[in-house]
Design an enzyme around this catalytic site. Structure first.
Site, short mmCIF file in Angstrom:
data_model
loop_
_atom_site.label_atom_id
_atom_site.label_comp_id
_atom_site.label_asym_id
_atom_site.label_seq_id
_atom_site.Cartn_x
_atom_site.Cartn_y
_atom_site.Cartn_z
N ASP A 45 0.82 -1.23 0.00
CA ASP A 45 0.00 0.00 0.00
C ASP A 45 0.84 1.27 0.00
O ASP A 45 0.57 2.20 -0.77
CB ASP A 45 -1.05 0.00 1.13
CG ASP A 45 -0.51 -0.12 2.54
OD1 ASP A 45 0.70 -0.37 2.70
OD2 ASP A 45 -1.31 0.04 3.50
N GLY A 79 -1.85 -5.79 18.38
CA GLY A 79 -0.51 -6.16 17.94
C GLY A 79 -0.49 -7.45 17.13
O GLY A 79 0.54 -8.08 16.98
N GLU A 124 -2.51 8.61 11.43
CA GLU A 124 -1.82 7.55 12.17
C GLU A 124 -0.29 7.69 12.12
O GLU A 124 0.41 7.07 12.92
CB GLU A 124 -2.27 6.19 11.64
CG GLU A 124 -2.34 5.16 12.74
CD GLU A 124 -2.90 3.84 12.29
OE1 GLU A 124 -4.01 3.81 11.73
OE2 GLU A 124 -2.23 2.82 12.50
N ASP A 157 -5.52 -0.04 5.82
CA ASP A 157 -6.30 -0.38 7.01
C ASP A 157 -7.46 0.59 7.21
O ASP A 157 -8.57 0.19 7.58
CB ASP A 157 -5.38 -0.36 8.24
CG ASP A 157 -4.19 -1.30 8.06
OD1 ASP A 157 -4.26 -2.16 7.17
OD2 ASP A 157 -3.20 -1.14 8.79
C1 GLA Z 1 0.38 -2.32 8.49
C2 GLA Z 1 0.19 -0.94 7.86
C3 GLA Z 1 -0.52 -1.08 6.52
C4 GLA Z 1 0.24 -2.05 5.62
C5 GLA Z 1 0.49 -3.38 6.34
C6 GLA Z 1 1.38 -4.32 5.56
O1 GLA Z 1 -0.85 -2.89 8.80
O2 GLA Z 1 -0.59 -0.13 8.72
O3 GLA Z 1 -0.63 0.19 5.93
O4 GLA Z 1 1.41 -1.48 5.16
O5 GLA Z 1 1.10 -3.17 7.62
O6 GLA Z 1 0.75 -4.77 4.41
#
Ligand code: GLA
Length: 443
Positions: free
Chosen positions: A55, A147, A185, A196
């Site tokens: 992403d 986590g 974030e 996410d």
């Molecule tokens: C975390 C980050 C996402 C993405 C994933 C790995 O969740 O927040 O933006 O980069 O790791 O795919």
């Protein structure tokens, strides 16, 4: 609408269980802040079917929302104060004043996700932001595991931003709002991408979200809701392992990708993200990418690392391998969507396995417990494919399993994993619920 009707719409057959969950949270709210009306919000965690660490390179992802939520119950305040209380004692209460520059709590404090969200809302709605008394509930068994690579932190960011936006009469469109939440974030120091927050806000029941993370213009993104195959279940299994330095390792991977972009730029002028060379054959790109660069060398080549918190200038970046993962993973996401569309489930399984190998060998984000769990999952007849999911270094795996094999999976995987590691995994089915929202005002 009554709370039970709203829950019925969101959770279907699980509404009764959720009613008890929400009622318990409302009771804790009343004990904490006193009786009266309460605004109720939720945001789901997610599991990423495929498309890991793509992403922030403007690539493709395919996440699904879980039926595990972070709940936030709030009562507006007349002033700009936010008082936060978490039902879990491990997360101590916190209070801060909303404004365009909110001082962070010490690193690792859970309230920083809410502070980042509040700062973003303050910058959008202007002066005199109304604060709230808020209760956060994300405890097991209904909450989003922390986590574990299923995005509890983004669910918290999104639900807090949603609550403050709502209480301040700001009704943003979901796409710009998701983008703003992803930037909010960064406040905690991890340079994540947009996956996410987009799935938390845009999820549709029974569907995965195929998202192209490259904007086509300001806040213009292409995405499609892909129906999940009937007769199969998405199972999530948590290793129970939490790596201490995910933030540091994560940022090093971001830096390795940006170093790759800097090395390719002289040959492909104007590229800003690895995605810009996605349609160039890997064989042409590989010789242009050094195997390893230090952070200092990457900077000297023109890599833009100013906004990525990094440990030292001597830290090594595995540039070629990281770029290979991103390049091959983007192709796998596209192929997975095509295979889901044609019902070629065997191909989906193969792609999940390849994605796991690439994440482990090229991106180097696996660990022995993830390996043991993936192996245990694959050993079950009826498992179509299994891979680590999320940022990596512990957390969860995702498996696509034939419906009738679910009971065997639930019995066999813990047994094998226990034998290998001495640990107990937590397994839960993903029911692909809808995106975050405001449920109403209740007592
Ligand atoms: C975390 C980050 C996402 C993405 C994933 C790995 O969740 O927040 O933006 O980069 O790791 O795919």
């Amino acid at each position: 609408m009554s709370l039970s009707n709203v829950l019925e719409r969101i959770y279907g057959e699980a509404a009764k269980v959720q009613q008890a969950h929400y009622s318990a949270a409302l009771a804790i709210f009343a004990r904490t802040y006193g009786p009266g009306p309460v605004h109720v919000f939720r945001a789901p965690g997610r599991v990423n079917l495929i498309g890991e660490h793509t992403d922030y390179n403007h690539g493709f992802v395919l996440p699904v929302a879980l039926d595990r939520d972070v709940l936030l119950l709030a009562r507006p305040r007349p002033d700009e104060v936010v008082r936060l209380y978490n039902v879990e004692p491990a997360f101590p209460p916190s209070t801060f004043v909303i404004g365009p520059t909110i001082p962070p709590a010490p690193r690792g404090d859970w309230s920083n996700y809410v502070r980042g969200a509040a700062q973003m809302v303050a910058r959008q709605v202007g002066p005199h932001v109304r604060g709230m008394d808020a209760l956060v509930e994300s405890a097991p068994p209904h909450g989003v595991p922390r986590g574990a690579g299923v995005s509890s932190s983004s669910a918290l960011t999104v639900v807090a931003a949603l609550a403050l936006a709502h209480l301040n009469d700001w009704q943003p469109d979901p796409v710009p709002f998701a983008r703003l939440c992803s930037e909010a974030e960064w406040y905690v120091g991890t340079r994540g991408g947009i996956m996410d927050q987009f799935i938390a806000l845009l999820a549709r029941p029974g569907h995965a979200l195929f998202l192209d993370c490259r904007p086509q213009g300001p806040d213009r993104y292409t995405f499609a809701h892909v129906p999940l195959p009937s007769g199969y279940r998405i199972l999530v299994a948590d290793t129970g392992v939490r790596h201490a330095n995910v933030r540091g390792e994560f940022n090093l991977r971001v830096a390795a990708c940006r170093a790759g972009v800097a090395c390719l730029r002289p040959h492909y002028p104007g590229i800003t993200h690895l995605r810009d060379v996605q349609d160039v054959a890997w064989a042409e790109l590989a010789p242009l990418l050094p195997e390893i660069l230090t952070v200092a060398e990457a900077r000297a080549r023109g890599a833009d690392l100013n906004d990525v918190p990094l440990p030292t200038d001597a830290a090594e970046l595995r540039v070629r391998a990281c770029c290979r993962h991103v390049h091959s993973e983007n192709e796998r996401v596209r192929a997975t969507v095509a295979a889901l569309e044609t019902g070629d489930i065997a191909a989906v399984g193969r792609l999940l396995s390849e994605a796991h190998a690439s994440a482990r060998d090229d991106y180097d984000i696996s660990c022995p417990e993830l390996e043991a769990l993936v192996e245990a999952a694959r050993a079950v007849e009826g498992t179509i494919g299994a891979r680590l999911t999320g940022a990596g270094w512990g957390g969860c795996i995702v498996a696509l399993v034939r419906q009738e094999a679910v009971p065997t999976f639930e019995a066999e995987v813990p047994r094998r994993y226990r034998e290998q590691t001495g640990r107990e995994p937590t397994i839960f089915a993903c029911r692909a619920r809808g995106g975050a929202g405001f449920l109403g005002v209740y007592n």
